[in-house]
Design an enzyme around this catalytic site. Structure first.
Site, PDB file in Angstrom:
ATOM      1  N   GLY A  12       0.984  -1.171  -0.016  1.00  0.00           N
ATOM      2  CA  GLY A  12       0.125   0.058   0.225  1.00  0.00           C
ATOM      3  C   GLY A  12       0.968   1.218  -0.267  1.00  0.00           C
ATOM      4  N   ASP A  13       0.009   2.603  -0.690  1.00  0.00           N
ATOM      5  CA  ASP A  13       1.086   3.400   0.104  1.00  0.00           C
ATOM      6  C   ASP A  13       2.075   3.412  -1.333  1.00  0.00           C
ATOM      7  OD1 ASP A  13      -0.719   4.734   2.211  1.00  0.00           O
ATOM      8  OD2 ASP A  13       1.009   3.145   3.504  1.00  0.00           O
ATOM      9  N   GLU A  14       1.508   3.767  -2.207  1.00  0.00           N
ATOM     10  CA  GLU A  14       2.268   3.437  -3.353  1.00  0.00           C
ATOM     11  C   GLU A  14       2.208   4.520  -4.505  1.00  0.00           C
ATOM     12  OE1 GLU A  14       0.445   0.783  -2.852  1.00  0.00           O
ATOM     13  OE2 GLU A  14       1.585  -1.299  -2.986  1.00  0.00           O
ATOM     14  N   LYS A  16      -0.845   5.117  -5.333  1.00  0.00           N
ATOM     15  CA  LYS A  16      -1.993   5.207  -6.636  1.00  0.00           C
ATOM     16  C   LYS A  16      -2.866   6.273  -6.583  1.00  0.00           C
ATOM     17  CE  LYS A  16      -3.037   2.229  -3.534  1.00  0.00           C
ATOM     18  NZ  LYS A  16      -2.344   1.492  -2.963  1.00  0.00           N
ATOM     19  N   GLY A  40      -5.703   6.066   1.833  1.00  0.00           N
ATOM     20  CA  GLY A  40      -5.131   7.443   1.544  1.00  0.00           C
ATOM     21  C   GLY A  40      -5.009   7.740   0.916  1.00  0.00           C
ATOM     22  N   HIS A  41      -5.734   7.925  -0.256  1.00  0.00           N
ATOM     23  CA  HIS A  41      -5.270   8.455  -1.532  1.00  0.00           C
ATOM     24  C   HIS A  41      -4.435   9.514  -1.583  1.00  0.00           C
ATOM     25  CE1 HIS A  41      -6.968   4.570  -2.931  1.00  0.00           C
ATOM     26  NE2 HIS A  41      -6.051   4.073  -2.207  1.00  0.00           N
ATOM     27  N   GLN A 224      -5.044  -0.221  -0.517  1.00  0.00           N
ATOM     28  CA  GLN A 224      -4.031  -1.253   0.171  1.00  0.00           C
ATOM     29  C   GLN A 224      -3.462  -1.430  -1.127  1.00  0.00           C
ATOM     30  OE1 GLN A 224      -7.653  -1.657   1.673  1.00  0.00           O
ATOM     31  NE2 GLN A 224      -7.021   0.414   2.379  1.00  0.00           N
ATOM     32  N   THR A 300      -3.941   8.320   5.743  1.00  0.00           N
ATOM     33  CA  THR A 300      -4.696   8.368   7.348  1.00  0.00           C
ATOM     34  C   THR A 300      -5.105   8.537   9.190  1.00  0.00           C
ATOM     35  OG1 THR A 300      -5.600   6.420   5.360  1.00  0.00           O
ATOM     36  CG2 THR A 300      -6.380   6.505   7.995  1.00  0.00           C
ATOM     37  N   THR A 414       7.871  11.351 -10.837  1.00  0.00           N
ATOM     38  CA  THR A 414       8.656  12.423 -11.195  1.00  0.00           C
ATOM     39  C   THR A 414       8.510  13.089  -9.492  1.00  0.00           C
ATOM     40  OG1 THR A 414       8.608  13.338 -12.734  1.00  0.00           O
ATOM     41  CG2 THR A 414       9.856  11.768 -13.057  1.00  0.00           C
TER      42      THR A 414
HETATM   43  P1  IMP Z   1      -6.642  -2.330   9.107  1.00  0.00           P
HETATM   44  O1  IMP Z   1      -7.149  -2.191   7.229  1.00  0.00           O
HETATM   45  O2  IMP Z   1      -7.090  -0.801   9.102  1.00  0.00           O
HETATM   46  O3  IMP Z   1      -7.387  -4.028   9.287  1.00  0.00           O
HETATM   47  O4  IMP Z   1      -5.479  -2.847   8.903  1.00  0.00           O
HETATM   48  C1  IMP Z   1      -4.194  -4.190   8.798  1.00  0.00           C
HETATM   49  C2  IMP Z   1      -2.926  -3.513   8.036  1.00  0.00           C
HETATM   50  O5  IMP Z   1      -3.520  -2.773   6.740  1.00  0.00           O
HETATM   51  C3  IMP Z   1      -2.259  -2.713   8.739  1.00  0.00           C
HETATM   52  O6  IMP Z   1      -0.980  -3.526   8.968  1.00  0.00           O
HETATM   53  C4  IMP Z   1      -2.181  -1.780   8.298  1.00  0.00           C
HETATM   54  O7  IMP Z   1      -1.667  -0.788   8.569  1.00  0.00           O
HETATM   55  C5  IMP Z   1      -2.457  -1.516   6.903  1.00  0.00           C
HETATM   56  N1  IMP Z   1      -3.351  -0.507   6.512  1.00  0.00           N
HETATM   57  C6  IMP Z   1      -4.620  -0.756   5.742  1.00  0.00           C
HETATM   58  N2  IMP Z   1      -4.533   0.283   4.760  1.00  0.00           N
HETATM   59  C7  IMP Z   1      -3.562   1.469   4.796  1.00  0.00           C
HETATM   60  C8  IMP Z   1      -3.287   1.198   3.565  1.00  0.00           C
HETATM   61  O8  IMP Z   1      -4.164   2.470   3.191  1.00  0.00           O
HETATM   62  N3  IMP Z   1      -1.792   1.924   3.666  1.00  0.00           N
HETATM   63  C9  IMP Z   1      -0.831   1.327   3.912  1.00  0.00           C
HETATM   64  N4  IMP Z   1      -1.167   0.065   4.454  1.00  0.00           N
HETATM   65  C10 IMP Z   1      -2.514  -0.142   4.683  1.00  0.00           C
END
Ligand code: IMP
Length: 428
Positions: A12-14, A16, A40-41, A224, A300, A414
């Site tokens: 996640g957090d790439e 997107k 969180g986008h 994610q 987030t 970039t």
């Molecule tokens: P949950 O989705 O709140 O149940 O969290 C499960 C796992 O997914 C945890 O490690 C969170 O930090 C991770 N996670 C959930 N949503 C995101 C996201 O949008 N970006 C990165 N990690 C996420």
């Protein structure tokens, strides 16, 4: 016509949000297929930063229809807040935002159960976002979930609440020693949310399939990333939905035969937020530098993200599981000025070399990464829009990544801003 899935290839957090926002310029419809407001986008337009949690990043283009699909879990007050904030900032959010009747709702007790469960796990906690995501999907799977359509049926809503709260309140009182919930109070709150959201509620499966029949361009936006997928991620340190490409079909009601391509969004290094194994994590000054320069704090929750080198083993897994057609590489500029860059090509565990993602948790947790070192570049790449203008070593880094994972880059980002990117191949 093209129907493109945008999926995170790491944890996640790439980035997107930025890629979806850029591609939306050619899209008629953008749809989110899983997750909830744990996502969180971030999108930056003319120095203005927008952080979207539930609403597809396409909402910032006024002629695009945005759908929140059946696979998403929706916390209605969070959605209403997001709609209001976007409107205040001048975005058009009316009948261009549609919410599936079949999407499940996050209830106040899901949030309480999420946090109570995390607390009871102690050091072994998942590191969830505390938004109630896991318990909402648990109710969906156990066929007790309350869905968006129920907001429009008071009797069903009350009946489901009364029935669910028997079980929830037993747990709250006896297991978690926490306050119990009142059905009437939640009912009144959720009826009000229903009134506010009514104009957005729709049969989104029909709308999206009609758009496909008309030959429209469609983006399917994952939240994610691959390694957080409930089936294909680093279980149990994952989220509770299928964030991989397959989730787009079930999470929206689209047949697999309709999908034309899958674009994997890859950060030029790796980050992860929350607990769980992370073989290429950098503990020390370079990791801290990446975090500071890359603004690696959860969009987030604000939690600092753990930073590490690019991991080809997990990327090959992402290529395979999602059937990636191409890559969108983000945050290349964050690597500017690093003397030697490392790329993990394999793991070693108990004398065995793994070039494919190991399914045994111990191998992934305790492995030692095998690195290739390549020369970095000193020049700034911020805002470069042509591949040939990148420093030679930055070009080599991209080409190396492509050859190691076996998939070509379509986009290289970039910088934070909408137009700071190199388009190598048009996905539409
Ligand atoms: P949950 O989705 O709140 O149940 O969290 C499960 C796992 O997914 C945890 O490690 C969170 O930090 C991770 N996670 C959930 N949503 C995101 C996201 O949008 N970006 C990165 N990690 C996420």
């Amino acid at each position: 016509m093209a129907i493109i899935i945008i999926v995170g290839a790491q944890w996640g957090d790439e980035g997107k949000g930025k890629i979806v926002d850029f591609l939306t310029r050619k899209a008629d419809l953008v749809a989110r297929y899983q997750g909830g407001h744990n996502a969180g986008h971030t999108v930056v337009i003319n120095d203005e930063k927008y952080v979207l949690h539930l609403i597809p990043s396409g909402i910032l283009h006024k002629n695009t229809v945005c759908i929140i699909g059946n696979g998403v879990v929706v916390e209605p007050s969070a959605l209403i807040k997001e709609i209001e904030e976007l409107k205040e900032r001048g975005a058009k959010v009316s009948n261009n935002l549609l919410l599936s009747k079949n999407a499940h709702l996050i209830m106040p007790y899901h949030v309480a159960l999420d946090n109570a469960s995390e607390k009871s796990l102690g050091k072994k906690n998942i590191g969830t976002t505390g938004r109630g995501i896991g318990p909402a999907y648990m109710d969906k799977m156990s066929r007790k979930g309350i869905r968006v359509a129920d907001l429009l049926s008071p009797e069903i809503l009350m009946e489901k609440l009364n029935s669910n709260l028997k079980h929830v309140n037993f747990l709250m009182k006896n297991l978690y020693k926490s306050p119990v919930f009142n059905a009437k109070k939640i009912f009144a709150e959720y009826m009000e949310y229903g009134r506010k959201l009514k104009k957005h509620i729709a049969d989104t499966d029909i709308i999206i399939n009609d758009a496909i029949s008309k030959g429209q361009n469609i983006l399917l936006e994952g939240a994610q990333g691959t390694l957080l997928d409930i089936d294909h991620g680093t279980y149990p340190y994952v989220t509770s939905s299928n964030s991989t490409a397959g989730g787009a079909c079930t999470g929206l009601g689209i047949g697999p035969s309709k999908i034309t391509s899958v674009l994997g969004v890859v950060k030029a290094y790796t980050t992860r937020v929350g607990s769980g194994p992370f073989p290429t994590e950098i503990i020390g000054p370079i990791g801290e530098k990446l975090r500071a320069k890359g603004g690696e704090f959860g969009a987030t929750t604000g939690r600092p993200r753990r930073c590490g080198w690019l991991d080809i083993v997990i990327l090959k897994h992402a290529v395979r599981i999602n059937g990636l057609s191409g890559l969108a590489i983000t945050k290349l500029d964050i690597l500017d000025g690093i003397d030697k860059i490392q790329i993990c090509t394999a793991y070693k565990y108990r004398g065995k070399t793994y070039t494919d993602f190991p399914k045994e948790p111990a191998a992934f947790e305790k492995c030692v990464p095998v690195y290739e070192k390549i020369d970095g570049w000193k020049e700034s790449t911020v805002g470069i829009k042509e591949f040939k203008k990148l420093p030679k070593n930055a070009q080599a880094y991209i080409r190396k990544m492509e050859s190691l994972v076996g998939v070509k880059a379509y986009i290289v980002s970039t910088g934070k801003k909408r137009d700071e990117l190199i388009l190598l191949k048009e996905p539409f």
